[in-house]
Enzyme design. Structure first.
Site, PDB file in Angstrom:
ATOM      1  CB  ALA A 110      -3.854  -0.253  -4.939  1.00 38.52           C
TER       2      ALA A 110
ATOM      3  N   PRO B  49     -21.283  17.686  -9.732  1.00 37.86           N
ATOM      4  CG  PRO B  49     -19.554  19.120 -10.377  1.00 37.86           C
ATOM      5  CD  PRO B  49     -20.066  18.334  -9.208  1.00 37.86           C
TER       6      PRO B  49
ATOM      7  CE1 TYR C 162     -12.944   4.952  -8.074  1.00 43.53           C
ATOM      8  CE2 TYR C 162     -15.331   5.060  -8.362  1.00 43.53           C
ATOM      9  CZ  TYR C 162     -14.202   4.384  -7.917  1.00 43.53           C
ATOM     10  OH  TYR C 162     -14.329   3.154  -7.321  1.00 43.53           O
TER      11      TYR C 162
ATOM     12  CG  ASP D  19       2.812   3.807  -7.015  1.00 43.47           C
ATOM     13  OD1 ASP D  19       2.125   3.093  -7.780  1.00 43.47           O
ATOM     14  OD2 ASP D  19       2.701   5.048  -6.949  1.00 43.47           O
TER      15      ASP D  19
ATOM     16  CG  ASP E  31      -2.060   0.976   1.117  1.00 46.58           C
ATOM     17  OD1 ASP E  31      -3.222   0.551   1.077  1.00 46.58           O
ATOM     18  OD2 ASP E  31      -1.782   2.203   1.069  1.00 46.58           O
TER      19      ASP E  31
ATOM     20  CB  THR F 206     -16.711   0.700  -8.831  1.00 43.94           C
ATOM     21  OG1 THR F 206     -17.892   1.431  -8.545  1.00 43.94           O
ATOM     22  CG2 THR F 206     -16.045   1.342 -10.044  1.00 43.94           C
ATOM     23  CG  ASP F 207     -22.117   0.242  -8.424  1.00 48.50           C
ATOM     24  OD1 ASP F 207     -21.265   1.138  -8.252  1.00 48.50           O
ATOM     25  OD2 ASP F 207     -23.136   0.136  -7.694  1.00 48.50           O
ATOM     26  CD  GLU F 208     -19.172   5.554  -8.598  1.00 49.09           C
ATOM     27  OE1 GLU F 208     -18.736   6.460  -9.326  1.00 49.09           O
ATOM     28  OE2 GLU F 208     -19.348   5.677  -7.390  1.00 49.09           O
TER      29      GLU F 208
ATOM     30  CG  ASN G  36     -27.497   9.731  -1.568  1.00 51.00           C
ATOM     31  OD1 ASN G  36     -27.178   8.545  -1.518  1.00 51.00           O
ATOM     32  ND2 ASN G  36     -27.108  10.535  -2.551  1.00 51.00           N
TER      33      ASN G  36
ATOM     34  CE  LYS H  98     -14.630   7.518  -0.951  1.00 50.48           C
ATOM     35  NZ  LYS H  98     -13.924   6.249  -0.849  1.00 50.48           N
TER      36      LYS H  98
ATOM     37  CB  ALA I  27     -13.519   7.648 -17.055  1.00 51.83           C
TER      38      ALA I  27
ATOM     39  CD  GLU J 130      -5.848   8.666  -5.178  1.00 54.76           C
ATOM     40  OE1 GLU J 130      -6.800   9.189  -4.545  1.00 54.76           O
ATOM     41  OE2 GLU J 130      -4.701   8.581  -4.708  1.00 54.76           O
TER      42      GLU J 130
END
Ligand code: NAD
Ligand code: DAU
Length: 353
Positions: free
Chosen positions: A80, A291, A158, A57, A31, A132-134, A257, A197, A160, A82
């Site tokens: 690992a 945004p 993120y 890294d 990490d 991620t599901d994003e 939310n 978060k 993308a 961002e």
């Protein structure tokens, strides 16, 4: 043994703690210790001979290559990254560097190592990429939850960069034969989540008497999964997932939310009442929307349930109660991570004051 990357972050540290407690197989934990990584998350296994922590890294080919040669892991699990969408809007560069170039560097190092293994070890080796599901973009209210067949339509920097990393992992399987697995998970919550978060931020701000910031109308929907359930799902995919395949992981638990925040306020009203006897919900404040804010995520977890027999153990009710209790009992951890650089982020995102 296995090599875990990002194992001092939120999900990675939960995974390492759970793995050491349940599997007994040694872990090398690589990490970089960015603002999101915290050695204190791993305090319970300090001195445990089965845990070997290395600061570094994932893109450092010399370091990763030597770790692989020295420890000869049978699997690499890549947590690992961002991970914070708002930070990717303020500054996308770190996201490209770690999520795209870092994953690329890691894949190259792992490919080099894998090529040196005897045929039998090559077959049993796994590279598990946590995503991620994003990457699937956003859903309309009546759309079906995301399956593994959904098109990739990432909307934030993120998402993308995570999508790009998923594509690289896929390509390393198709082109080089690297035995990969990919998991795409919905929103996690639980112990050790950095209070940038939503859920830990709300608990922290409520107790500090600060506003509880809701982006826009607060009707955006996320599919919440208790982090320990995500960790058992990853262990199960590592154990029995089919090489080259993708597994969606979710909690079957969609919530807006504003409703999540109201539940947290109600639990705190009971567990740690405000001195003036009023509800924490009075601190709710609507602020400018994020945004490009994705309106709804929801995961269809039928594949991992059907093929690997996994389903979440916690309901949102049980998971959020455990989570709030954990934060109430770990104020030293919260104090530690909310000093210094944390304050700079909060001022940049929500305004000083
Ligand atoms: P986190 O931000 O809490 O932790 C990330 C960890 O990675 C930190 O310990 C950090 O120090 C480390 N790291 C960052 N850059 C690195 C680098 N270049 N080399 C080595 N280590 C580095 O993130 P998280 O919430 O624990 O997420 C873990 C993974 O799961 C990420 O890949 C994320 O995209 C994915 N994910 C997260 C969620 C969620 O709800 N949190 C949901 C689905 C998927
Ligand atoms: O869906 C999985 C993703 O979940 C992961 O890939 C990401 O790494 C993880 O950070 C998370 O992304 P989100 O953007 O959904 O999580 P976050 O906690 O930042 O926000 C959750 C929702 O709450 C989102 O709709 C934005 C909203 N929000 C967030 C914050 C920080 C607010 O309304 N106010 C806030 O102050």
């Amino acid at each position: 043994m296995i090599l875990v990357t990002g194992g001092a972050g939120f999900i990675g540290s939960n995974f390492v703690l759970q793995w050491i407690a349940t599997q007994g197989e040694p872990v090398v934990n690589l990490d970089k210790l960015t603002y999101a990584g915290n050695r204190r998350n791993l305090a319970a296994i300090d001195g445990n001979a089965k845990h070997h922590f290395v600061r570094g890294d994932i893109g450092d080919a010399a370091l990763v290559g030597s770790l692989l040669r020295e420890h000869q892991p049978r699997a690499v699990i890549n947590f690992a990254a961002e991970s914070h969408v708002d930070r990717s809007i303020h500054g996308p560069r770190d996201f490209v560097e770690t999520n795209v170039l870092g994953t690329f560097g890691l894949l190259e190092s792992v490919r080099g190592y894998w090529n040196t293994l005897p045929a039998e070890s090559q077959q049993t080796f796994r590279f598990l990429h946590v995503s991620t599901d994003e990457v699937y973009g956003t859903l309309a209210p009546d759309d079906k939850p995301f399956t593994e067949q959904n098109r990739y339509e990432p909307n934030s920097p993120y998402a993308a960069t995570k999508a790009a990393s998923d594509h690289l992992v896929r390509a390393y399987h198709h082109t080089f034969g690297l035995p990969v697995l990919t998991t795409n998970c919905s929103n996690n919550y639980g112990p050790f989540q950095f209070p940038e978060k939503l859920i830990p931020l709300i608990i922290h701000n409520a107790l500090a008497g600060k506003p509880l910031p809701i982006y826009g109308d607060g009707r955006q929907v996320r599919d919440w999964l208790f982090v320990a359930d995500h960790c058992t799902a990853i262990a199960r995919v590592l154990e029995a997932g089919a090489v080259g395949e993708v597994y969606n992981i979710g909690g079957w638990n969609e919530m807006a939310n504003i409703d999540v925040v109201r539940v947290i306020c109600a639990i705190l009203d009971g567990a740690r009442p405000r001195a003036d006897g009023r509800s924490y919900a009075e601190q709710i404040t609507h602020v400018a929307d994020r945004p490009g804010h994705d309106r709804r995520y929801a995961i269809d977890s039928s594949r991992i349930h059907r093929e690997l027999g996994w389903k979440p153990a916690e309901t949102f009710d049980s998971g959020i109660r455990k989570t709030v209790s954990w934060y109430l009992e770990h104020d030293a951890w919260v104090r530690d991570v909310t000093s210094g650089a944390y304050r700079e982020w909060i001022d940049a995102q929500y305004g000083a004051g």
